[in-house]
Design a protein around this motif. Structure first.
Motif, PDB file in Angstrom:
ATOM      1  N   LEU A 197      10.560  -2.216  -0.899  1.00 22.25           N
ATOM      2  CA  LEU A 197      11.268  -2.413   0.118  1.00 22.25           C
ATOM      3  C   LEU A 197      11.479  -1.547   1.987  1.00 22.25           C
ATOM      4  O   LEU A 197      10.417  -2.043   2.961  1.00 22.25           O
ATOM      5  N   ARG A 198      10.936  -0.058   1.665  1.00 20.86           N
ATOM      6  CA  ARG A 198       9.977   0.507   2.992  1.00 20.86           C
ATOM      7  C   ARG A 198       9.149  -0.080   3.231  1.00 20.86           C
ATOM      8  O   ARG A 198       8.571   0.000   4.409  1.00 20.86           O
ATOM      9  N   LEU A 199       8.138  -0.161   1.923  1.00 17.01           N
ATOM     10  CA  LEU A 199       6.135   0.144   2.453  1.00 17.01           C
ATOM     11  C   LEU A 199       5.709  -1.298   2.976  1.00 17.01           C
ATOM     12  O   LEU A 199       5.730  -1.196   4.000  1.00 17.01           O
ATOM     13  N   ARG A 200       6.609  -2.327   2.367  1.00 16.43           N
ATOM     14  CA  ARG A 200       6.847  -3.565   2.806  1.00 16.43           C
ATOM     15  C   ARG A 200       7.059  -3.943   4.582  1.00 16.43           C
ATOM     16  O   ARG A 200       7.420  -5.009   5.194  1.00 16.43           O
ATOM     17  N   SER A 201       8.292  -2.860   4.678  1.00 17.52           N
ATOM     18  CA  SER A 201       8.429  -2.757   6.291  1.00 17.52           C
ATOM     19  C   SER A 201       7.681  -2.278   7.082  1.00 17.52           C
ATOM     20  O   SER A 201       7.646  -2.879   8.587  1.00 17.52           O
ATOM     21  N   GLN A 202       6.457  -1.870   7.039  1.00 15.43           N
ATOM     22  CA  GLN A 202       5.823  -1.098   7.693  1.00 15.43           C
ATOM     23  C   GLN A 202       4.424  -2.006   8.188  1.00 15.43           C
ATOM     24  O   GLN A 202       4.028  -3.051   7.397  1.00 15.43           O
ATOM     25  N   ASN A 257       0.517  -0.952   0.576  1.00 15.15           N
ATOM     26  CA  ASN A 257      -0.203  -0.386  -0.652  1.00 15.15           C
ATOM     27  C   ASN A 257       1.085   1.335  -0.161  1.00 15.15           C
ATOM     28  O   ASN A 257       2.135   1.260   0.906  1.00 15.15           O
ATOM     29  N   GLY A 258       0.659   1.961  -0.828  1.00 13.73           N
ATOM     30  CA  GLY A 258       1.239   3.385  -1.058  1.00 13.73           C
ATOM     31  C   GLY A 258       1.903   3.393  -2.458  1.00 13.73           C
ATOM     32  O   GLY A 258       2.702   4.225  -2.683  1.00 13.73           O
ATOM     33  N   MET A 259       2.449   2.578  -3.036  1.00 13.81           N
ATOM     34  CA  MET A 259       3.136   2.044  -4.014  1.00 13.81           C
ATOM     35  C   MET A 259       2.314   2.761  -5.463  1.00 13.81           C
ATOM     36  O   MET A 259       3.135   3.112  -6.112  1.00 13.81           O
ATOM     37  N   TRP A 260       1.240   2.983  -5.942  1.00 12.72           N
ATOM     38  CA  TRP A 260       0.244   3.677  -6.170  1.00 12.72           C
ATOM     39  C   TRP A 260       1.127   5.016  -6.557  1.00 12.72           C
ATOM     40  O   TRP A 260       0.620   5.651  -7.596  1.00 12.72           O
ATOM     41  N   ASP A 261       0.851   5.735  -5.812  1.00 13.72           N
ATOM     42  CA  ASP A 261       1.395   7.112  -5.205  1.00 13.72           C
ATOM     43  C   ASP A 261       2.987   7.592  -5.940  1.00 13.72           C
ATOM     44  O   ASP A 261       3.203   8.424  -6.750  1.00 13.72           O
ATOM     45  N   VAL A 262       3.584   5.889  -5.764  1.00 13.15           N
ATOM     46  CA  VAL A 262       5.112   6.425  -6.187  1.00 13.15           C
ATOM     47  C   VAL A 262       4.876   6.030  -7.736  1.00 13.15           C
ATOM     48  O   VAL A 262       5.503   7.247  -8.067  1.00 13.15           O
ATOM     49  N   MET A 263       4.335   5.128  -8.141  1.00 14.28           N
ATOM     50  CA  MET A 263       4.276   4.876  -9.705  1.00 14.28           C
ATOM     51  C   MET A 263       3.610   6.358 -10.175  1.00 14.28           C
ATOM     52  O   MET A 263       4.113   6.716 -11.470  1.00 14.28           O
TER      53      MET A 263
END
Length: 446
Positions: A441-446, A409-415
């Motif tokens: 990697l950052r968002l997977r670790s949250q 979650n959050g990667m859509w905004d990054v793309m």
């Protein structure tokens, strides 16, 4: 589209006041009103105990709250109309629709955290992954056996639990201006190389008067959508794919660079509108109607806006082209508009009854014709300009949206934002890949 923490909390607090008596890629709209109850109905009972299964026999008055991601006003009214028909048959049950628009996802996150969800709500692509633990099992509902072969796996968990009724099934590929393709003798492309050849033919043949692809840096979901669609075509749909490495965190993000390069090349070759950084999605329908845009990635949800400018416009749809040699075409999608029942709702029996009413063939046909999308149940008749296309491509594979399954979650905004930067020339394709890796990697670790 993301709001700050304080904005989300403010929304949540205001909603808790308004809704205390009650148990998304969309535009903002009004919240809608409840389906009117008969003038002689008794006042709604205020009780913390579950309502009897047969509320009519007990004389109780029940209000069901329904949250939906539908953003178009005519379609909102269509949904309210079906709910009004339900209340005519069940005068002890009123239905209140809420259409939060762009805030839908944030509002639902707040309500999940409080374990205070609507009686019925749209799962907007996250039935199993995000909302599964909040949803009632609908596998024994009479309509469940009729879920289409393409949508059933999307809303069914590993134990066979059916999470939601899929009223409309998303199938995102490529929408195209049929008149332009006819003019230049182009058959809807099946491979990415064919698509680029068509773009070059259109740009050259029109002396630049026709833009092959329209994208918007303001409404950057159009740019992020390109990456999301073709990530499936590159990494998921081929027989030899990267699905497992994306899921377990070992994906080689250098593989993203060729995908980013293709997007950059499209911009450099003039295949994308020159004003991409300042253009708005709302600019596209008129340009499409005027014959100045050939292709739009995604579903033809903009069709009615095009017809306002050119009632004779001809819009076609095609599956996404393959990207890897030897692979076939595909659609991205799954859930578009759904109805799931909150498992801890006070009126679960009535919620299931409402969902079953919407699942009636006549109502499903009405929804299909209004949304111009295929129904999520088999043997539902529809009669709109895209019906023949959906029938033609009914055997084409449908993959869930790439970011919903393979990215945290959050990667859509990054793309979206990094794609804009790529077309602006402020990041390179390799830097795009590096950004995807670090954020993944950052968002997977949250």
């Amino acid at each position: 589209m993301k709001k700050s923490f304080f904005s989300v909390m403010a929304i949540g607090l205001s909603l808790s006041v308004v809704l205390s008596a009650c148990s998304t890629r969309p535009s903002s709209s009004s919240t809608g009103a409840s389906t009117p109850a008969p003038a002689n109905s008794p006042a709604a009972a205020q009780s913390s105990a579950p309502a009897p299964a047969d509320a009519k026999a007990s004389g109780d008055k029940i209000k069901l709250t329904v949250y939906s991601t539908i953003s178009e006003l005519p379609n909102q009214e269509m949904m309210k109309g079906i709910a009004a028909d339900f209340t005519k048959e069940n005068p002890n049950i009123s239905v209140e629709f809420q259409f939060p628009g762009a805030e839908y996802e944030n509002i639902l996150k707040v309500k999940m955290a409080a374990n205070d969800l609507p009686d019925v709500f749209d799962t907007h692509g996250w039935a199993v992954i995000r909302y599964g633990k909040f949803l009632a099992d609908l596998r024994d509902e009479p309509w469940a056996k009729d879920l289409t072969d393409t949508i059933k796996p999307v809303v069914t968990d590993k134990d066979g639990k059916v999470e939601a009724l899929v009223m409309s099934e998303a199938k995102d590929g490529i929408s195209y201006n049929a008149e332009i393709l006819d003019k230049y003798g182009i058959t809807p492309p099946k491979t990415f190389d064919e698509l680029m050849a068509a773009a070059d033919k259109i740009k050259t043949g029109s002396n630049g008067a026709v833009t092959p692809f329209f994208m918007s840096g303001v409404d950057n979901g159009m740019i992020g959508g390109f990456s999301d669609l073709y990530a499936t075509s590159m990494f998921i749909s081929p027989a030899t794919n990267d699905a497992q490495t994306l899921l377990n965190g070992t994906f080689d993000w250098n593989k993203w660079t060729p995908l980013a390069q293709k997007l950059a090349d499209m911009g450099k070759k003039g295949y994308i509108n020159k004003d991409v950084l300042t253009a708005k999605y709302a600019d596209m329908p008129q340009l499409f109607a005027q014959g100045k845009v050939a292709f739009v990635f995604g579903a033809p949800s903009f069709a009615d806006e095009v017809y306002k400018y050119n009632k004779n416009a001809k819009i076609g749809i095609a599956p996404l082209t393959s990207m890897v040699e030897g692979d076939g075409q595909s659609f991205s999608g799954g859930e578009r508009y759904t109805m799931g029942a909150w498992k801890d709702g006070k009126h679960l029996a009535e919620s299931k009854k409402l969902i079953a009413f919407f699942a009636k063939p006549a109502n499903m046909s009405k929804i299909a014709n209004a949304t111009k999308l295929p129904a999520g149940l088999k043997n539902i008749e529809s009669n709109h300009e895209f019906t023949a296309y959906y029938k033609q491509f009914e055997s084409i594979r449908v993959f869930p949206y790439f970011d919903r399954v393979y990215l945290p979650n959050g990667m859509w905004d990054v793309m979206c934002k990094t794609g804009v930067a790529l077309l602006a020339g402020t990041v390179t394709p390799q830097q795009f890949s590096d950004k995807m890796k670090s954020e993944y990697l950052r968002l997977r670790s949250q």
